[in-house]
Design a protein around this motif. Structure first.
Motif, PDB file in Angstrom:
ATOM      1  N   LEU A  47     -64.372  22.758  -3.339  1.00  0.00           N
ATOM      2  CA  LEU A  47     -64.476  23.613  -4.521  1.00  0.00           C
ATOM      3  C   LEU A  47     -64.988  24.995  -4.144  1.00  0.00           C
ATOM      4  CD1 LEU A  47     -64.169  23.655  -7.603  1.00  0.00           C
ATOM      5  CD2 LEU A  47     -66.567  22.942  -7.766  1.00  0.00           C
ATOM      6  N   GLY A  48     -65.914  25.056  -3.193  1.00  0.00           N
ATOM      7  CA  GLY A  48     -66.433  26.343  -2.751  1.00  0.00           C
ATOM      8  C   GLY A  48     -65.351  27.227  -2.136  1.00  0.00           C
ATOM      9  N   VAL A  49     -64.447  26.607  -1.377  1.00  0.00           N
ATOM     10  CA  VAL A  49     -63.339  27.361  -0.780  1.00  0.00           C
ATOM     11  C   VAL A  49     -62.398  27.873  -1.877  1.00  0.00           C
ATOM     12  CG1 VAL A  49     -61.301  27.196   0.713  1.00  0.00           C
ATOM     13  CG2 VAL A  49     -63.465  26.144   1.414  1.00  0.00           C
ATOM     14  N   LEU A  50     -62.082  27.019  -2.851  1.00  0.00           N
ATOM     15  CA  LEU A  50     -61.199  27.432  -3.947  1.00  0.00           C
ATOM     16  C   LEU A  50     -61.809  28.587  -4.737  1.00  0.00           C
ATOM     17  CD1 LEU A  50     -59.972  24.004  -5.406  1.00  0.00           C
ATOM     18  CD2 LEU A  50     -58.900  25.438  -3.657  1.00  0.00           C
ATOM     19  N   VAL A  51     -63.100  28.490  -5.030  1.00  0.00           N
ATOM     20  CA  VAL A  51     -63.773  29.547  -5.782  1.00  0.00           C
ATOM     21  C   VAL A  51     -63.759  30.851  -4.988  1.00  0.00           C
ATOM     22  CG1 VAL A  51     -66.004  30.317  -6.684  1.00  0.00           C
ATOM     23  CG2 VAL A  51     -65.214  27.993  -7.135  1.00  0.00           C
ATOM     24  N   THR A  52     -64.005  30.749  -3.684  1.00  0.00           N
ATOM     25  CA  THR A  52     -64.012  31.941  -2.841  1.00  0.00           C
ATOM     26  C   THR A  52     -62.645  32.618  -2.827  1.00  0.00           C
ATOM     27  OG1 THR A  52     -65.733  30.979  -1.425  1.00  0.00           O
ATOM     28  CG2 THR A  52     -64.464  32.819  -0.527  1.00  0.00           C
ATOM     29  N   ILE A  53     -61.580  31.827  -2.699  1.00  0.00           N
ATOM     30  CA  ILE A  53     -60.230  32.404  -2.704  1.00  0.00           C
ATOM     31  C   ILE A  53     -59.930  33.040  -4.063  1.00  0.00           C
ATOM     32  CG2 ILE A  53     -57.760  31.903  -2.511  1.00  0.00           C
ATOM     33  CD1 ILE A  53     -58.467  29.672  -0.568  1.00  0.00           C
ATOM     34  N   ALA A  54     -60.318  32.348  -5.136  1.00  0.00           N
ATOM     35  CA  ALA A  54     -60.051  32.873  -6.478  1.00  0.00           C
ATOM     36  C   ALA A  54     -60.752  34.206  -6.708  1.00  0.00           C
ATOM     37  CB  ALA A  54     -60.481  31.855  -7.533  1.00  0.00           C
ATOM     38  N   ILE A  89     -67.848  33.038  18.126  1.00  0.00           N
ATOM     39  CA  ILE A  89     -67.655  31.672  18.612  1.00  0.00           C
ATOM     40  C   ILE A  89     -69.003  30.991  18.825  1.00  0.00           C
ATOM     41  CG2 ILE A  89     -66.815  30.288  20.554  1.00  0.00           C
ATOM     42  CD1 ILE A  89     -64.564  32.363  20.870  1.00  0.00           C
ATOM     43  N   VAL A  90     -69.945  31.724  19.389  1.00  0.00           N
ATOM     44  CA  VAL A  90     -71.277  31.143  19.632  1.00  0.00           C
ATOM     45  C   VAL A  90     -71.974  30.810  18.319  1.00  0.00           C
ATOM     46  CG1 VAL A  90     -73.587  31.635  20.518  1.00  0.00           C
ATOM     47  CG2 VAL A  90     -71.576  32.246  21.878  1.00  0.00           C
ATOM     48  N   VAL A  91     -71.910  31.743  17.349  1.00  0.00           N
ATOM     49  CA  VAL A  91     -72.588  31.533  16.068  1.00  0.00           C
ATOM     50  C   VAL A  91     -71.971  30.368  15.307  1.00  0.00           C
ATOM     51  CG1 VAL A  91     -73.031  32.548  13.797  1.00  0.00           C
ATOM     52  CG2 VAL A  91     -73.374  33.915  15.851  1.00  0.00           C
ATOM     53  N   MET A  92     -70.636  30.393  15.137  1.00  0.00           N
ATOM     54  CA  MET A  92     -69.980  29.323  14.400  1.00  0.00           C
ATOM     55  C   MET A  92     -70.000  28.015  15.178  1.00  0.00           C
ATOM     56  SD  MET A  92     -69.132  30.344  11.437  1.00  0.00           S
ATOM     57  CE  MET A  92     -70.425  31.570  11.320  1.00  0.00           C
ATOM     58  N   GLY A  93     -69.902  28.112  16.503  1.00  0.00           N
ATOM     59  CA  GLY A  93     -69.944  26.899  17.327  1.00  0.00           C
ATOM     60  C   GLY A  93     -71.285  26.197  17.241  1.00  0.00           C
ATOM     61  N   SER A  94     -72.369  26.980  17.197  1.00  0.00           N
ATOM     62  CA  SER A  94     -73.698  26.370  17.096  1.00  0.00           C
ATOM     63  C   SER A  94     -73.884  25.674  15.754  1.00  0.00           C
ATOM     64  CB  SER A  94     -74.778  27.436  17.297  1.00  0.00           C
ATOM     65  OG  SER A  94     -74.714  28.422  16.274  1.00  0.00           O
ATOM     66  N   ILE A  95     -73.284  26.224  14.699  1.00  0.00           N
ATOM     67  CA  ILE A  95     -73.347  25.574  13.385  1.00  0.00           C
ATOM     68  C   ILE A  95     -72.505  24.312  13.392  1.00  0.00           C
ATOM     69  CG2 ILE A  95     -72.740  25.802  10.934  1.00  0.00           C
ATOM     70  CD1 ILE A  95     -73.331  28.777  11.155  1.00  0.00           C
ATOM     71  N   TYR A  96     -71.296  24.415  13.943  1.00  0.00           N
ATOM     72  CA  TYR A  96     -70.351  23.291  13.934  1.00  0.00           C
ATOM     73  C   TYR A  96     -70.876  22.102  14.727  1.00  0.00           C
ATOM     74  CZ  TYR A  96     -65.875  20.837  14.284  1.00  0.00           C
ATOM     75  OH  TYR A  96     -64.877  19.905  14.215  1.00  0.00           O
ATOM     76  N   SER A 147     -71.544  24.089   6.265  1.00  0.00           N
ATOM     77  CA  SER A 147     -70.291  23.377   5.997  1.00  0.00           C
ATOM     78  C   SER A 147     -69.294  24.276   5.276  1.00  0.00           C
ATOM     79  CB  SER A 147     -70.568  22.128   5.155  1.00  0.00           C
ATOM     80  OG  SER A 147     -71.371  21.211   5.867  1.00  0.00           O
ATOM     81  N   LEU A 148     -69.799  25.113   4.367  1.00  0.00           N
ATOM     82  CA  LEU A 148     -68.920  26.051   3.669  1.00  0.00           C
ATOM     83  C   LEU A 148     -68.296  27.042   4.643  1.00  0.00           C
ATOM     84  CD1 LEU A 148     -71.111  26.801   0.517  1.00  0.00           C
ATOM     85  CD2 LEU A 148     -68.864  25.717   0.490  1.00  0.00           C
ATOM     86  N   PHE A 149     -69.099  27.537   5.582  1.00  0.00           N
ATOM     87  CA  PHE A 149     -68.576  28.468   6.582  1.00  0.00           C
ATOM     88  C   PHE A 149     -67.441  27.826   7.382  1.00  0.00           C
ATOM     89  CE2 PHE A 149     -72.527  31.406   7.209  1.00  0.00           C
ATOM     90  CZ  PHE A 149     -72.281  31.956   5.973  1.00  0.00           C
ATOM     91  N   ILE A 150     -67.697  26.616   7.872  1.00  0.00           N
ATOM     92  CA  ILE A 150     -66.684  25.934   8.684  1.00  0.00           C
ATOM     93  C   ILE A 150     -65.440  25.650   7.850  1.00  0.00           C
ATOM     94  CG2 ILE A 150     -66.197  23.884  10.051  1.00  0.00           C
ATOM     95  CD1 ILE A 150     -68.172  25.883  11.320  1.00  0.00           C
ATOM     96  N   ALA A 151     -65.632  25.318   6.565  1.00  0.00           N
ATOM     97  CA  ALA A 151     -64.503  25.001   5.683  1.00  0.00           C
ATOM     98  C   ALA A 151     -63.614  26.210   5.443  1.00  0.00           C
ATOM     99  CB  ALA A 151     -65.016  24.469   4.347  1.00  0.00           C
ATOM    100  N   PRO A 202     -65.066  20.458   8.239  1.00  0.00           N
ATOM    101  CA  PRO A 202     -66.404  19.992   7.839  1.00  0.00           C
ATOM    102  C   PRO A 202     -66.585  18.494   7.986  1.00  0.00           C
ATOM    103  CG  PRO A 202     -65.577  21.572   6.245  1.00  0.00           C
ATOM    104  CD  PRO A 202     -64.439  21.263   7.179  1.00  0.00           C
ATOM    105  N   SER A 203     -65.500  17.723   7.781  1.00  0.00           N
ATOM    106  CA  SER A 203     -65.615  16.263   7.898  1.00  0.00           C
ATOM    107  C   SER A 203     -65.951  15.846   9.340  1.00  0.00           C
ATOM    108  CB  SER A 203     -64.322  15.588   7.438  1.00  0.00           C
ATOM    109  OG  SER A 203     -63.264  15.863   8.344  1.00  0.00           O
ATOM    110  N   LEU A 204     -65.525  16.630  10.302  1.00  0.00           N
ATOM    111  CA  LEU A 204     -65.813  16.314  11.690  1.00  0.00           C
ATOM    112  C   LEU A 204     -67.251  16.631  12.060  1.00  0.00           C
ATOM    113  CD1 LEU A 204     -62.580  17.664  13.475  1.00  0.00           C
ATOM    114  CD2 LEU A 204     -63.081  15.318  12.729  1.00  0.00           C
ATOM    115  N   MET A 205     -67.904  17.506  11.298  1.00  0.00           N
ATOM    116  CA  MET A 205     -69.279  17.877  11.584  1.00  0.00           C
ATOM    117  C   MET A 205     -70.228  16.711  11.408  1.00  0.00           C
ATOM    118  SD  MET A 205     -69.484  21.586   9.717  1.00  0.00           S
ATOM    119  CE  MET A 205     -71.200  21.842  10.135  1.00  0.00           C
ATOM    120  N   THR A 206     -69.889  15.767  10.543  1.00  0.00           N
ATOM    121  CA  THR A 206     -70.797  14.645  10.236  1.00  0.00           C
ATOM    122  C   THR A 206     -70.573  13.466  11.153  1.00  0.00           C
ATOM    123  OG1 THR A 206     -69.225  13.778   8.599  1.00  0.00           O
ATOM    124  CG2 THR A 206     -70.888  15.345   7.823  1.00  0.00           C
TER     125      THR A 206
END
Length: 434
Positions: A363-370, A231-238, A174-178, A429-433
């Motif tokens: 929060l994970g995205v914000l921390v990563t950007i920071a 695309i294959v790697v992220m698509g399979s996760i998504y 989910s973090l990757f997709i986010a 990520p919300s669409l993944m669920t």
């Protein structure tokens, strides 16, 4: 001793060890061990062994070495040069075509790199001389590469997000997709700035080349297999077709098949890639193991609980607490690398922020950007030193720092925008669920 006194003692020991030059991972392990022996029980030191075994045998940790191997294999190829060449053909018509192409190439390379310094170095070799040759200032040339390189730890796969996911028990997939939409958003802001800066300095002209549509599509052949792999790697996760660990294994195997035919990827080249992967994985494992033990000690000493109660009792607005933490990360970024910042601060900050109701994915995205902003802030911004090692001698470290400075402001604007509009990070990520 109350939690505040324990906190002061804990960080006093940690800071002293860091000032002595002890690596962050071992400084955290030693600090936690001292706190256990003095304030808890020496018998509890067995927890370090249990945590080490649990993390090193966890299927989640396999994500890190597999994606590191994937990135190392791809970095050993000429994909960076091909990405830059392709971008120049597709964006030759734009004002400031070369700086724009550099950001696009960094974005594409980030999709399979997972490393900020690696992205800056790989694209910088090809881009900086060409940007200067086109008449742009040397500060724009190095600034756009330094900033574009930071996308390597936001656009998945991201080793920094793997560390965050393991330490906070948040879904790495989910973090990757986010990170996808925020990564493209920051890249767009960098492109806009590059165009505006080029117009201001009088170099906002299209390239002299006029590639045909056939040339443009033909330039994609060199990078299409790698982009398809992403695309294959992220698509399979998504889509849920594969777990994050399975997708990482697929990515590593695909990268090996795509690069093993190269002349420089024989036994000597493959040995170099595997050694680099082993070294990086060992560093990450030490950080995560000792960071987890550090977090365990923080919890058992009641520091995390005491901090949560103190924040709630003080009736601070949640946004004030978040702002304080993000501000602290920005300051630490001037003197510390992203992974170290996360393993030191998350055991204290995450329980508080989670109790205040913040979404851990956002929060994970914000921390990563920071923490990625710290990659281009002096005095220890890693991308700045990477660039100094590959550019011409007439470009000083001052030029690199001043060239990157405006992009720090651009990234802060992007960070603030994602804070104000969380859906930029949480929409996919919300669409993944569903």
């Amino acid at each position: 001793m109350e939690w505040l006194g324990l906190t002061i003692t804990l960080f006093s020991i940690l800071i002293c060890l860091l000032l002595l030059g002890i690596p962050v991972a071992f400084a955290m392990g030693i600090t936690a061990s001292i706190m256990v022996a003095v304030f808890l029980s020496p018998n509890m030191l067995i927890q370090m062994a249990r945590i080490s075994f649990s993390i090193s045998t966890s299927h989640l940790f396999l994500v890190a070495p597999l994606f590191v191997l994937m990135a190392a294999l791809v970095s050993h190829s000429d994909i960076a040069e091909k990405a830059f060449l392709s971008a120049t053909k597709w964006f030759s018509w734009m004002p400031g075509a070369l700086p724009v192409s550099t950001v696009v190439a960094c974005t594409a390379f980030s999709a399979i790199s997972g490393s900020s310094p690696a992205t800056a170095a790989a694209i910088g070799y090809a881009a900086v001389p060409e940007i200067r040759k086109a008449g742009h200032s040397k500060r724009l040339a190095v600034g756009v590469v330094a900033a574009g390189g930071t996308l390597g730890i936001l656009i998945p796969p991201s080793v920094v997000m793997v560390i965050y996911g393991i330490l906070t028990e948040t879904s790495i997939g989910s973090l990757f997709i986010a990170g996808i939409l925020p990564g493209f958003f920051l890249a767009t802001l960098m492109i806009i700035y590059s165009v505006v800066y080029s117009m201001r300095e009088g170099t906002a002209r299209p390239l002299a080349i006029r590639p045909s549509w056939g040339d443009r599509f033909g330039s994609l052949r060199g990078i299409f297999p790698i982009l398809l792999l992403f695309i294959v790697v992220m698509g399979s996760i998504y889509t849920g077709a594969a777990t994050t660990t399975e997708a990482a294994a697929l990515g590593a195997a695909g990268a090996l098949l795509l690069t093993i035919h190269r002349v420089d990827m024989r036994l000597k080249g493959l040995n170099k890639v595997l050694m680099r992967t082993a070294q990086t994985t060992t560093m990450l494992m030490m950080l995560i193991i000792f960071g987890s033990f550090f977090g365990f000690v923080v919890s058992r000493l009641g520091i995390a609980h005491g901090m949560v109660e103190a924040v709630l009792a003080a009736n601070f607005e949640p946004w004030m607490v978040l702002a304080f933490y993000i501000g602290g990360l920005l300051l630490l970024g001037c003197v510390m690398d992203p992974a170290s910042m996360m393993v030191i601060t998350l055991p204290l900050a995450f329980p508080v922020l989670q109790q205040l109701g913040f979404d851990p994915i956002w929060l994970g995205v914000l921390v990563t950007i920071a923490v990625e902003i710290g990659m281009i802030t002096p005095p220890v911004g890693l991308n700045l030193f990477v660039l100094k090692g590959i550019v011409a001698d007439d470009i000083t470290m001052t030029d690199i720092m001043l060239g990157a400075a405006p992009f720090v402001g651009i990234m802060l604007i992007g960070l603030l925008t994602i804070i104000l509009f969380p859906s930029i990070a949480t929409f996919l990520p919300s669409l993944m669920t569903k």
